[in-house]
Design an enzyme around this catalytic site. Structure first.
Site, PDB file in Angstrom:
ATOM      1  N   CYS A  13       1.003  -0.937   0.267  1.00 32.81           N
ATOM      2  CA  CYS A  13      -0.309   0.261  -0.086  1.00 32.81           C
ATOM      3  C   CYS A  13       0.986   1.660  -0.099  1.00 32.81           C
ATOM      4  O   CYS A  13       1.129   1.022   0.875  1.00 32.81           O
ATOM      5  CB  CYS A  13      -1.069   0.165   1.010  1.00 32.81           C
ATOM      6  SG  CYS A  13      -0.731   1.431   2.271  1.00 32.81           S
ATOM      7  N   GLU A  14       0.321   2.306  -1.263  1.00 31.02           N
ATOM      8  CA  GLU A  14       1.831   3.355  -0.785  1.00 31.02           C
ATOM      9  C   GLU A  14       1.249   4.771   0.620  1.00 31.02           C
ATOM     10  O   GLU A  14       1.644   5.588   0.303  1.00 31.02           O
ATOM     11  CB  GLU A  14       1.138   4.216  -2.713  1.00 31.02           C
ATOM     12  CG  GLU A  14      -0.097   4.907  -2.915  1.00 31.02           C
ATOM     13  CD  GLU A  14      -0.443   5.599  -3.997  1.00 31.02           C
ATOM     14  OE1 GLU A  14       0.171   4.713  -4.921  1.00 31.02           O
ATOM     15  OE2 GLU A  14      -1.321   6.084  -4.503  1.00 31.02           O
ATOM     16  N   HIS A  15       0.128   4.030   1.035  1.00 25.60           N
ATOM     17  CA  HIS A  15       0.423   5.158   1.821  1.00 25.60           C
ATOM     18  C   HIS A  15       0.652   4.638   2.685  1.00 25.60           C
ATOM     19  O   HIS A  15       1.178   5.825   3.999  1.00 25.60           O
ATOM     20  CB  HIS A  15      -1.226   5.194   2.684  1.00 25.60           C
ATOM     21  CG  HIS A  15      -2.133   6.430   0.821  1.00 25.60           C
ATOM     22  ND1 HIS A  15      -3.825   5.349   1.022  1.00 25.60           N
ATOM     23  CD2 HIS A  15      -1.371   6.764   0.551  1.00 25.60           C
ATOM     24  CE1 HIS A  15      -4.121   5.683   0.237  1.00 25.60           C
ATOM     25  NE2 HIS A  15      -3.130   7.089  -0.575  1.00 25.60           N
ATOM     26  N   HIS A  16       0.972   3.407   3.080  1.00 19.71           N
ATOM     27  CA  HIS A  16       0.890   3.431   4.464  1.00 19.71           C
ATOM     28  C   HIS A  16       2.521   2.312   3.780  1.00 19.71           C
ATOM     29  O   HIS A  16       3.963   1.830   5.872  1.00 19.71           O
ATOM     30  CB  HIS A  16       0.067   2.800   5.642  1.00 19.71           C
ATOM     31  CG  HIS A  16      -0.289   2.714   5.748  1.00 19.71           C
ATOM     32  ND1 HIS A  16      -2.277   2.933   5.448  1.00 19.71           N
ATOM     33  CD2 HIS A  16      -1.581   4.209   6.500  1.00 19.71           C
ATOM     34  CE1 HIS A  16      -2.593   3.722   5.528  1.00 19.71           C
ATOM     35  NE2 HIS A  16      -2.210   4.760   6.753  1.00 19.71           N
TER      36      HIS A  16
ATOM     37  N   CYS B 212      -2.495  -2.277   6.734  1.00 16.04           N
ATOM     38  CA  CYS B 212      -2.344  -1.101   7.710  1.00 16.04           C
ATOM     39  C   CYS B 212      -4.289  -1.646   8.070  1.00 16.04           C
ATOM     40  O   CYS B 212      -4.011  -0.239   9.087  1.00 16.04           O
ATOM     41  CB  CYS B 212      -1.924  -0.018   6.434  1.00 16.04           C
ATOM     42  SG  CYS B 212      -2.991  -0.069   5.039  1.00 16.04           S
TER      43      CYS B 212
ATOM     44  N   GLN C  73      -5.748  -0.796  -4.086  1.00 20.91           N
ATOM     45  CA  GLN C  73      -6.251  -2.070  -4.524  1.00 20.91           C
ATOM     46  C   GLN C  73      -7.056  -1.247  -5.963  1.00 20.91           C
ATOM     47  O   GLN C  73      -7.048  -2.133  -6.714  1.00 20.91           O
ATOM     48  CB  GLN C  73      -7.392  -2.569  -3.720  1.00 20.91           C
ATOM     49  CG  GLN C  73      -7.810  -3.905  -3.867  1.00 20.91           C
ATOM     50  CD  GLN C  73      -8.606  -4.062  -2.958  1.00 20.91           C
ATOM     51  OE1 GLN C  73      -7.932  -3.497  -1.695  1.00 20.91           O
ATOM     52  NE2 GLN C  73      -8.857  -4.444  -3.112  1.00 20.91           N
TER      53      GLN C  73
ATOM     54  N   HIS D  34      -5.870  -5.888   3.925  1.00 17.92           N
ATOM     55  CA  HIS D  34      -4.564  -4.818   3.515  1.00 17.92           C
ATOM     56  C   HIS D  34      -3.370  -4.442   5.676  1.00 17.92           C
ATOM     57  O   HIS D  34      -4.635  -4.324   6.406  1.00 17.92           O
ATOM     58  CB  HIS D  34      -5.360  -3.549   3.809  1.00 17.92           C
ATOM     59  CG  HIS D  34      -5.669  -3.091   2.027  1.00 17.92           C
ATOM     60  ND1 HIS D  34      -5.215  -2.117   1.797  1.00 17.92           N
ATOM     61  CD2 HIS D  34      -6.809  -4.225   1.820  1.00 17.92           C
ATOM     62  CE1 HIS D  34      -5.959  -2.677   0.753  1.00 17.92           C
ATOM     63  NE2 HIS D  34      -6.520  -3.186   0.255  1.00 17.92           N
TER      64      HIS D  34
HETATM   65 ZN    ZN Z   1      -2.466   1.867   3.688  1.00 25.70          ZN
END
Ligand code: ZN
Length: 204
Positions: free
Chosen positions: A89-92, A160, A130, A158
């Site tokens: 995941c690119e956010h976390h 995260c 995703q 996920h």
């Molecule tokens: Zn994430």
């Protein structure tokens, strides 16, 4: 710790710090001792792992599909289901993983079945969302095959969500991308859904 050798074998490195150097700094930042036995080689291992997990940036579609496209009179739906994938995941920068079901309605052109999971991997081994991963797989098949339609369903969990914050360990996310006939015709969509719905679910 000397990590110069890591820089040497990674010619695409643009900054002075290798990933291994940065990992060592990261270990210090979180209050660890990078010199203790268990961690001495961790920056190098993490460097190698991260390069593998993001190797999709260096793969291109043409090298996957070259020689694997076939002209064939066929207009029946082709489905490859339960394709396992692992992404980040690119956010976390935490993993998300699951299965993808990919279908297309050929327009007298087929692709070798084993190439479809490779296309999934190419996009999964990047920093992702995703939703975007699902669309990229669909759009790539649309471009390469010019079929009558493409359908992709992606089910994922996920880390995260599972490990931090809400800690909902059993919640999964489902995304889909429907192009051409899969979007326009309910019958096509229903046929796809019925072909992928009776299976052993990987999560439950
Ligand atoms: Zn994430």
């Amino acid at each position: 710790m000397k990590t110069k050798s890591v820089v040497k074998v990674m010619p695409k490195q643009h900054t002075d710090d290798s990933i291994a150097d940065l990992m060592q700094k990261l270990l210090l930042k979180i209050g660890e001792d990078p010199e203790r036995q268990g961690l001495v080689r961790t920056p190098q291992r993490a460097d190698k792992a991260l390069r593998f997990l993001t190797s999709g940036y260096e793969t291109d579609v043409q090298s996957i599909v070259n020689g694997a496209l076939f002209e064939e009179k066929c207009d029946e739906m082709v489905v490859v289901k339960d394709i396992e994938f692992y992404s980040m995941c690119e956010h976390h920068l935490l993993p998300f993983f699951g299965t993808m079901h990919v279908a297309y309605l050929p327009n007298n052109k087929l692709i070798g079945l084993s190439k479809i999971p490779r296309i999934v991997d190419m996009f999964a081994r990047r920093l992702q969302l995703q939703e975007r991963l699902t669309h990229q797989v669909a759009e790539t098949l649309q471009e390469v095959l010019k079929p009558k339609g493409v359908g992709v369903i992606c089910e994922a969990r996920h880390f995260c969500m599972m490990m931090r914050g809400v800690e909902k360990q059993h919640s999964g996310a489902v995304t889909s991308a429907m192009l051409g006939a899969f979007r326009a015709r309910k019958e096509t969509r229903d046929e796809f859904l019925s072909l992928v719905s009776h299976r052993n679910h990987p999560f439950y």
